[in-house]
Design a protein around this motif. Structure first.
Motif: not given
Ligand SMILES: Cc1cc2nc3c(=O)[nH]c(=O)nc-3n(C[C@H](O)[C@H](O)[C@H](O)COP(=O)(O)O)c2cc1C
Length: 155
Positions: A100-105
């Protein structure tokens, strides 16, 4: 490079042991206990660690609340957790939420943590003695590698 680690460690402070060992090595990292802090801006941070025990199959609920309110879009994040019995769904649930936050893990670390939840208490608990010194050292090495691989220069 600005780094923060959000953490929640409410059962036996198992996860806190990992986070504190990382912070001893990297004192400039901002540690945020999400069970106590509600609003802290993460704008300007380059890398954010998310660390928690697993409770009913998920990271602690305060982590979710904190991320919803404070995590900027498109940040690099790494995940760390301790649990009684590992399952791929713990990470998948968090990854789905972070989408949802367009975070990249950019990395995931997990190890066992002493667990006396519910019936396990009656038998002296699961995973006694975890995280071990070795696991704590592995967590520090994981953080070291993740930071190195995601190094950016702040000006
Ligand atoms: C209420 C509760 C629910 C838990 N649910 C799970 C679970 O679903 N899966 C699991 O592997 N461990 C579960 N555990 C064990 C914890 O994840 C484990 O002990 C962890 O290391 C706790 O971390 P902490 O000491 O940092 O809070 C649960 C523990 C508690 C207290």
């Amino acid at each position: 490079m600005r780094i923060a680690i959000l953490y929640a460690s409410v059962h036996h402070k198992n996860t806190e042991k990992l986070v504190k060992a990382i912070s001893e090595k990297y004192p400039d990292i901002t540690l945020i206990d999400t069970t106590k802090a509600l609003m802290i801006s993460l704008v300007g941070y380059d890398l954010v660690g998310i660390a928690s025990g697993i409770y009913y199959g998920n990271f602690h609920k305060s982590i979710y609340t904190f991320i919803t309110k404070n995590l900027p879009e498109r940040l690099k994040v790494f995940l760390m957790y301790t649990c009684g019995s590992d399952r791929p769904s713990y990470v998948e649930n968090m990854k789905q939420f972070l989408a949802q936050k367009n975070a990249s893990v950019v990395g995931v670390f997990s190890c066992k943590g002493f667990d006396t939840f519910g019936p396990f208490k009656l038998v002296g608990g699961l995973c006694k003695g975890h995280p071990t010194e070795q696991e704590i050292e592995e967590a520090v090495q994981f953080a070291e590698k993740t930071i190195e691989q995601n190094m950016t220069i702040s000006i």
